[in-house]
Design a protein around this motif. Structure first.
Motif, PDB file in Angstrom:
ATOM      1  N   ASP A 180       0.844  -1.208   0.000  1.00  0.00           N
ATOM      2  CA  ASP A 180       0.000   0.000   0.000  1.00  0.00           C
ATOM      3  C   ASP A 180       0.880   1.259   0.000  1.00  0.00           C
ATOM      4  OD1 ASP A 180      -1.951   1.899   0.449  1.00  0.00           O
ATOM      5  OD2 ASP A 180      -2.908   0.815   2.110  1.00  0.00           O
ATOM      6  N   GLN A 181       0.573   2.167  -0.911  1.00  0.00           N
ATOM      7  CA  GLN A 181       1.336   3.431  -0.975  1.00  0.00           C
ATOM      8  C   GLN A 181       0.604   4.572  -0.255  1.00  0.00           C
ATOM      9  OE1 GLN A 181       4.569   3.668  -2.436  1.00  0.00           O
ATOM     10  NE2 GLN A 181       4.211   1.451  -2.176  1.00  0.00           N
ATOM     11  N   TYR A 182      -0.547   4.271   0.326  1.00  0.00           N
ATOM     12  CA  TYR A 182      -1.341   5.227   1.121  1.00  0.00           C
ATOM     13  C   TYR A 182      -1.764   6.455   0.307  1.00  0.00           C
ATOM     14  CZ  TYR A 182       1.352   2.264   4.218  1.00  0.00           C
ATOM     15  OH  TYR A 182       1.964   1.182   4.778  1.00  0.00           O
ATOM     16  N   LYS A 183      -1.921   6.266  -1.002  1.00  0.00           N
ATOM     17  CA  LYS A 183      -2.408   7.368  -1.842  1.00  0.00           C
ATOM     18  C   LYS A 183      -3.785   7.766  -1.336  1.00  0.00           C
ATOM     19  CE  LYS A 183      -0.004   6.186  -6.056  1.00  0.00           C
ATOM     20  NZ  LYS A 183      -0.035   5.071  -6.983  1.00  0.00           N
ATOM     21  N   THR A 184      -4.083   9.010  -1.298  1.00  0.00           N
ATOM     22  CA  THR A 184      -5.356   9.606  -0.832  1.00  0.00           C
ATOM     23  C   THR A 184      -5.531   9.523   0.683  1.00  0.00           C
ATOM     24  OG1 THR A 184      -6.827   7.647  -0.983  1.00  0.00           O
ATOM     25  CG2 THR A 184      -6.537   8.964  -3.002  1.00  0.00           C
ATOM     26  N   ARG A 185      -4.591   8.914   1.427  1.00  0.00           N
ATOM     27  CA  ARG A 185      -4.749   8.810   2.883  1.00  0.00           C
ATOM     28  C   ARG A 185      -3.491   9.299   3.593  1.00  0.00           C
ATOM     29  NH1 ARG A 185      -4.712   3.124   2.614  1.00  0.00           N
ATOM     30  NH2 ARG A 185      -4.004   3.713   0.547  1.00  0.00           N
ATOM     31  N   SER A 186      -3.439  10.606   3.821  1.00  0.00           N
ATOM     32  CA  SER A 186      -2.242  11.188   4.435  1.00  0.00           C
ATOM     33  C   SER A 186      -2.023  10.639   5.848  1.00  0.00           C
ATOM     34  CB  SER A 186      -2.350  12.704   4.467  1.00  0.00           C
ATOM     35  OG  SER A 186      -3.566  13.067   5.086  1.00  0.00           O
ATOM     36  N   ALA A 187      -3.106  10.323   6.568  1.00  0.00           N
ATOM     37  CA  ALA A 187      -2.957   9.826   7.942  1.00  0.00           C
ATOM     38  C   ALA A 187      -2.348   8.429   7.964  1.00  0.00           C
ATOM     39  CB  ALA A 187      -4.305   9.813   8.637  1.00  0.00           C
ATOM     40  N   ILE A 216     -13.814   9.269   9.195  1.00  0.00           N
ATOM     41  CA  ILE A 216     -12.821   9.452  10.264  1.00  0.00           C
ATOM     42  C   ILE A 216     -12.269  10.875  10.226  1.00  0.00           C
ATOM     43  CG2 ILE A 216     -10.767   8.485  11.376  1.00  0.00           C
ATOM     44  CD1 ILE A 216     -10.959   6.053   9.551  1.00  0.00           C
ATOM     45  N   ARG A 217     -12.144  11.463  11.403  1.00  0.00           N
ATOM     46  CA  ARG A 217     -11.528  12.790  11.517  1.00  0.00           C
ATOM     47  C   ARG A 217     -10.215  12.631  12.286  1.00  0.00           C
ATOM     48  NH1 ARG A 217      -9.453  17.500  12.330  1.00  0.00           N
ATOM     49  NH2 ARG A 217     -10.794  19.327  12.605  1.00  0.00           N
ATOM     50  N   PHE A 218      -9.094  12.838  11.585  1.00  0.00           N
ATOM     51  CA  PHE A 218      -7.777  12.795  12.239  1.00  0.00           C
ATOM     52  C   PHE A 218      -7.454  14.190  12.760  1.00  0.00           C
ATOM     53  CE2 PHE A 218      -7.705   9.125   9.484  1.00  0.00           C
ATOM     54  CZ  PHE A 218      -7.016   8.177  10.226  1.00  0.00           C
ATOM     55  N   TYR A 219      -6.761  14.262  13.895  1.00  0.00           N
ATOM     56  CA  TYR A 219      -6.347  15.564  14.431  1.00  0.00           C
ATOM     57  C   TYR A 219      -4.998  15.439  15.144  1.00  0.00           C
ATOM     58  CZ  TYR A 219      -8.083  13.877  19.000  1.00  0.00           C
ATOM     59  OH  TYR A 219      -8.288  13.162  20.160  1.00  0.00           O
ATOM     60  N   LYS A 220      -4.412  16.537  15.486  1.00  0.00           N
ATOM     61  CA  LYS A 220      -3.103  16.639  16.174  1.00  0.00           C
ATOM     62  C   LYS A 220      -1.926  16.381  15.245  1.00  0.00           C
ATOM     63  CE  LYS A 220      -3.706  16.241  21.095  1.00  0.00           C
ATOM     64  NZ  LYS A 220      -3.860  15.347  22.214  1.00  0.00           N
ATOM     65  N   ARG A 221      -1.594  15.111  14.995  1.00  0.00           N
ATOM     66  CA  ARG A 221      -0.440  14.797  14.158  1.00  0.00           C
ATOM     67  C   ARG A 221      -0.753  15.053  12.678  1.00  0.00           C
ATOM     68  NH1 ARG A 221       4.210  11.382  15.090  1.00  0.00           N
ATOM     69  NH2 ARG A 221       3.536  10.907  17.195  1.00  0.00           N
ATOM     70  N   VAL A 222      -1.943  14.634  12.282  1.00  0.00           N
ATOM     71  CA  VAL A 222      -2.443  14.859  10.922  1.00  0.00           C
ATOM     72  C   VAL A 222      -3.823  15.467  11.075  1.00  0.00           C
ATOM     73  CG1 VAL A 222      -3.222  13.708   8.806  1.00  0.00           C
ATOM     74  CG2 VAL A 222      -1.223  12.839  10.019  1.00  0.00           C
ATOM     75  N   ASN A 223      -4.140  16.489  10.267  1.00  0.00           N
ATOM     76  CA  ASN A 223      -5.486  17.059  10.309  1.00  0.00           C
ATOM     77  C   ASN A 223      -6.180  16.757   9.001  1.00  0.00           C
ATOM     78  OD1 ASN A 223      -6.262  18.645  12.758  1.00  0.00           O
ATOM     79  ND2 ASN A 223      -4.150  19.317  12.455  1.00  0.00           N
TER      80      ASN A 223
END
Ligand code: SGN
Ligand code: CA
Length: 513
Positions: free
Chosen positions: A226-233, A452-459
């Motif tokens: 997986d290259q995590y394209k589209t998912r920065s978190a 999902i809502r990521f926060y702190k390290r990744v927003n």
């Protein structure tokens, strides 16, 4: 109006009595309870859940005698917090134990064991609890300090003293559990929590299981690269088999440099000799191959799988010992047996080990339960349940009142009666911001979508269309065609945050990333 209220109240009482009567046959004695909680044991590692390569015959026995829950999830995918949720029936923001790193569990708060005790039960917790301090509500405990050790581990007794026991941890935990059962007052019902260390990192098997899976080649998951394209978190984590997993520390190739202490240091000479003979030969073979790049990553994956499943072998065997004990002592007909993990785990999916994310493999936990006379043998349930529901389920089964501030719901109404429906959406909140670098996040999941809502390290926001993309590789947040779905999920998330009173999430939700 007063009369109307009185009649409504009367109907409510009749109705709740009916539910109670449906859940439990009227005259049976209070059921005993055994809850076996493993650590990091993935549902995909269990044959009852469809794993075709390995066999877990004893966990499967619970499925055959009871129910296999296919949509069981945790509220916060990490060890101590999950156990705190199981104990209290409350989310982390309510029981106060949000993470393993900074939180202190307040044992003086309410938990299910305290209610069982006052309801006439004898209670015990044996093995891993990972909530420092003195547990309350238990007549007996014998606990691993912190993560505990696989070999010759220390156990903390009720006097607070540590005693080193010779042997392999999974066997010892079962031995102590059976000793407690032997000595209990057999005139009272009991509730025993068996907390296993297996299959936690560094997946160190019992010597009798070394090499048990050496003849198997495990299929590399389709999204291993997986290259995590589209998912920065998903890209930010530090839990990949390729980059994070240590050759010495995790995979026992001791001549490689290691960040941490390899886990062999507690072994006695006989154990160490077996370890050296087995892993030494693998290391010599590896050195002769000079692997790099993908070949090395896949070698690591194969070794990880072999160690993980060999460690699980002892877990399943000791679950079998417990089931045999109950049968031999004619306790099985009136004992609820629950098997679950504290969370799920990645077995190479997305290229990972570890857990934490709200993605399926770590969010979900195995959960199987037998309750003779109440749950029909061989049932599969796709009702959405959470570790939050364990405490109220146990109190319900014991015929005790469920405190109104417990946030979970008893599973018995729908386990005993197919027509009753469980929850429609799951609320999740993960807080840790240290080891393995997974960003804090919260979210909502229905059977069809996950937001999902990521926060702190990744927003960031992530949205998955679970029917089209079950392995959660394509974040469709902001994509055309998902506007209505996103809006509805955000409303559902807002509602759940209000219902569970998660003040921190409420504030973050108001701010756009
Ligand atoms: C340890 C492990 C981590 C693991 C956490 C939490 N590192 O810190 O890999 O994620 O436990 O696990 S180790 O070097 O000590 O093995 S948990 O199950 O307790 O939540
Ligand atoms: Ca764990």
């Amino acid at each position: 109006l007063q009369n109307a209220c009185r009649i409504a109240g009367f109907i409510l009482v009749i109705f709740s009595q009916n539910i109670q009567a449906q859940n439990l046959p009227a005259k049976r004695p209070k059921p005993n309870i055994v809850i076996i909680i493993s650590d990091d044991h993935a549902f995909q590692a269990i044959s009852a859940y469809g794993n075709k390569l390995v066999k877990t015959p004893n966990i499967d026995r619970i499925a055959q005698k009871g129910v296999r829950l296919d949509k069981a999830y945790v509220t916060n995918s990490i060890c101590g917090p999950s156990r705190a949720v199981i104990l209290t029936g409350k989310y982390s923001h309510k029981n106060g134990f949000k993470d393993n790193e900074t939180s202190q569990f307040d044992h003086s708060q309410d938990n299910f064991a305290k209610h069982l005790q006052t309801g006439g039960y004898q209670t015990a917790w044996i093995g891993k609890i990972h909530l420092a301090g003195k547990p309350e509500g238990f007549n007996f405990f014998n606990l691993l300090p912190d993560q505990g050790s696989y070999y010759n581990p220390e156990f903390i007794g009720m006097d607070g003293k540590s005693i080193r026991k010779e042997g392999y941890v999974t066997n010892l935990i079962e031995d102590i559990s059976e000793e407690w059962l032997d000595l209990r007052d057999s005139n009272k019902p009991f509730c025993l929590v068996v907390g296993h260390k297996a299959t936690h990192r560094t997946w160190l098997p019992d010597t009798v299981d070394f090499g048990r899976y050496d003849s198997l080649t495990f299929p590399v998951p389709v999204n291993f690269y997986d290259q995590y394209k589209t998912r920065s978190a998903a890209a930010v984590q530090d839990m990949s088999i390729d980059k994070t997993m240590q050759m010495a520390y995790d995979l026992k190739m001791l001549s490689y440099s290691s960040k941490g202490e390899p886990t062999v240091n507690r072994m006695n000479p006989a154990q160490r000799a077996k370890f050296d003979a087995y892993y030494g030969a693998i290391e010599a073979d590896l050195k002769s191959k000079n692997l790099t790049g993908k070949a090395l990553a896949e070698w690591k994956f194969q070794r990880y799988m072999k160690d993980y499943y060999s460690t699980a072998e002892s877990l399943d065997r000791n679950i079998g010992r417990m089931l045999d004990y109950l049968e031999k002592h004619e306790l099985d007909q009136n004992t609820i047996v629950i098997y679950m993990s504290d969370q799920g785990f990645y077995l190479g999916e997305h290229g990972w080990f570890d857990k934490r994310f709200m993605y399926e493999e770590s969010f979900r936990t195995p959960l199987l339960m037998q309750f003779p006379g109440v749950i029909k043998p061989g049932t599969n349930s796709s009702q959405m349940v959470m570790n939050l529901d364990i405490a109220p389920t146990l109190l319900d089964a014991a015929g005790l009142a469920i405190p109104s501030d417990m946030q979970g719901k008893s599973m018995l109404p729908f386990l005993a009666n197919k027509a009753v429906k469980g929850r429609e959406a799951l609320y999740y909140h993960y807080y840790e911001n240290g080891e393995h670098s997974v960003s804090p996040h919260f979210g909502v999941s229905t059977k069809d979508y996950k937001l999902i809502r990521f926060y702190k390290r990744v927003n960031s926001w992530e949205l998955f269309d679970l029917n089209k993309d079950p392995s959660e590789e394509s974040n469709v947040y902001g994509k055309k065609g998902y506007e209505k779905t996103t809006l509805a999920l955000k409303q559902q998330l807002t509602k759940l945050i209000a219902e569970y009173d998660d003040k921190e999430a409420k504030v973050i939700l108001r701010s756009e990333p």
